[in-house]
Design a protein around this motif. Structure first.
Motif, mmCIF file in Angstrom:
data_model
loop_
_atom_site.group_PDB
_atom_site.id
_atom_site.type_symbol
_atom_site.label_atom_id
_atom_site.label_comp_id
_atom_site.label_asym_id
_atom_site.label_seq_id
_atom_site.Cartn_x
_atom_site.Cartn_y
_atom_site.Cartn_z
ATOM 1 N N PRO A 86 10.192 10.374 -3.768
ATOM 2 C CA PRO A 86 9.321 9.825 -4.823
ATOM 3 C C PRO A 86 9.743 8.429 -5.274
ATOM 4 N N LYS A 87 11.045 8.097 -5.121
ATOM 5 C CA LYS A 87 11.513 6.778 -5.532
ATOM 6 C C LYS A 87 11.006 5.661 -4.620
ATOM 7 N N SER A 88 10.442 6.034 -3.469
ATOM 8 C CA SER A 88 9.989 5.010 -2.528
ATOM 9 C C SER A 88 8.780 4.246 -3.053
ATOM 10 N N GLY A 89 7.993 4.893 -3.916
ATOM 11 C CA GLY A 89 6.790 4.249 -4.423
ATOM 12 C C GLY A 89 5.640 4.221 -3.439
ATOM 13 N N ILE A 90 5.757 4.919 -2.324
ATOM 14 C CA ILE A 90 4.698 4.967 -1.321
ATOM 15 C C ILE A 90 3.728 6.096 -1.670
ATOM 16 N N PRO A 91 2.423 5.843 -1.650
ATOM 17 C CA PRO A 91 1.452 6.916 -1.930
ATOM 18 C C PRO A 91 1.680 8.105 -1.007
ATOM 19 N N PRO A 92 1.587 9.318 -1.520
ATOM 20 C CA PRO A 92 1.848 10.508 -0.704
ATOM 21 C C PRO A 92 1.009 10.580 0.558
ATOM 22 N N ALA A 93 -0.253 10.156 0.487
ATOM 23 C CA ALA A 93 -1.118 10.230 1.667
ATOM 24 C C ALA A 93 -0.598 9.321 2.779
#
Length: 426
Positions: A86-93
């Motif tokens: 979650p810390k990556s900031g990348i949208p889950p999709a």
């Protein structure tokens, strides 16, 4: 599974890697390069010289232990962060699609480890390789009524010798020198060229072995010389005997010499020499053969052995060792690993393990993951099947976890046993 077209890479991204998509619908010389003379020599010496083969396999086998994952580098971060974090900031999709695309890239036998190993070995020997993806094919029947089963998607690493471009829409992949090859379909298949960029000509490949081809040639020549000298000594030489010692009696006046086949002494000596060779437990293996005759003819002037082989050069082994040492200093591997640790101390051997990863394996791993990022991951995420925005995809890259290659050492064990902090996994 419906066939999926893999489109060419739309444009370059932030990662600068020596990798590019090959447009199979075109014939461009730099896309599928003809194997150069340097590469042909390098592959020949890979097959002939044990030190070259051993170091190449060692590097490939070790690097094949790394695990690939998709990562990003958020603002302020100093280490890559997995996109699933979650810390990556990348949208889950986008994160899920990226991981799914990377999971497709697997070899038919050993998964991603197989692809990494073969990529590494090809880069070490020839400076380049091709990642060939053959799209899924549904079952079909040709005009002759021959039925072909459904084929799943496959990915393989192929050497520069295995791909041949015969013209527009006519690129074939071969598995042996005499193979006619399998034609690739521009709508279903893809080819990604990965290479170590030459510092002078960026589209040409480069590798350490190219700079050591002279030493390889010298080493092979010296090896042939050693074989020639050794084989020349396989002959037992010449044993001289005067006719007066022949047990066949005095020779007729008209006969100048003795026929060995009719001479009992010749037959007896031949049997005495051959018997220990055929039967190691023969008495002749340890006991000498007795030869009787007039004393005047048993002197060294008459009974003597003449050596017929070449004299072995006393300096030949030293010359071969010198060539091996120069070759070891030229390969993409610490000298100690090519030559054996020999006089290396325990502390130096420990440092060699650390240096092997930091100075040799890590740069190679980064080249491979950058190549996969540019040539595979980003094009896949921006094609018509995914259609993610280029600026979002540009934040992603393939990275590696060297945990199985350089596991973290147990600190209690370090205190008790003073083992290296980083060691190779068994």
């Amino acid at each position: 599974m419906a066939p999926r077209r893999i489109v060419p890479q739309p444009r370059r991204h932030a990662v600068v890697a020596a990798a590019s998509r090959v447009d199979l619908a075109k014939k461009v010389q730099v896309q599928v390069r003809e194997t150069s003379a340097l590469q042909e020599q390098a592959w020949r010496y890979f097959d002939l010289i044990g030190e070259v083969k051993a170091s190449t396999w060692l590097m490939g086998n070790q690097l094949g232990k790394i695990r690939l994952y998709v990562a990003t580098l958020p603002a302020g971060a100093t280490e890559p962060v997995p996109v699933t974090d979650p810390k990556s900031g990348i949208p889950p999709a986008l994160a899920a699609a990226a991981e799914a695309e990377l999971a497709r890239l697997r070899g038919p036998l050993g998964g991603q480890g197989e692809l990494i190993r073969e990529l590494c070995m090809n880069l070490d020997v020839a400076g380049e390789a091709y990642v060939v993806g053959r799209g899924a094919r549904p079952a079909w029947t040709d005009a002759r009524g021959v039925e072909y089963p459904e084929q799943a998607e496959t990915w393989e690493v192929r050497s520069c010798s295995e791909l041949e471009s015969k013209g527009k829409n006519n690129t074939v992949v071969k598995s042996s020198p005499g193979d006619k090859g399998i034609k690739l379909d521009p709508d279903l298949d893809t080819v990604i060229r990965v290479w170590q960029r030459h510092p002078r000509w960026s589209e040409l490949p480069d590798c350490h072995l190219f700079g050591a081809l002279g030493e390889c040639a010298a080493l092979v020549t010296l090896h042939h010389q050693l074989l020639a000298e050794s084989r020349s000594r396989h002959h037992a030489g010449v044993f001289t005997l005067p006719n007066e010692l022949s047990s066949s009696g005095p020779l007729p006046a008209e006969q100048d010499d003795t026929d060995d086949e009719d001479d009992p002494l010749s037959r007896e000596l031949h049997e005495a020499w051959i018997e220990p060779v055929d039967h190691s437990d023969s008495a002749g293996a340890s006991a000498p053969t007795l030869l009787r005759g007039p004393a005047e003819f048993l002197t060294p002037a008459y009974v003597r052995w003449i050596e017929s082989g070449r004299e072995l050069g006393a300096q030949l082994d030293a010359r071969i060792e010198g060539r091996v040492q120069r070759l070891a200093r030229s390969l993409n591997m610490p000298v100690e690993y090519v030559m054996g640790h020999q006089l290396t101390t325990y502390a130096n051997a420990e440092q060699t393990d650390d240096d092997l990863f930091a100075d040799y394996m890590a740069p190679r791993a980064e080249l491979i993951v950058d190549g996969i990022t540019v040539g595979f991951l980003r094009p896949q995420l921006t094609d018509e099947a995914n259609r993610f925005a280029v600026e979002d995809v540009a934040r992603l890259f393939v990275w590696y976890d060297p945990g199985e290659l350089v596991p973290e050492a147990d600190q209690a064990a370090l205190a008790d046993c003073e083992v290296p902090a980083h060691v190779f996994a068994d």
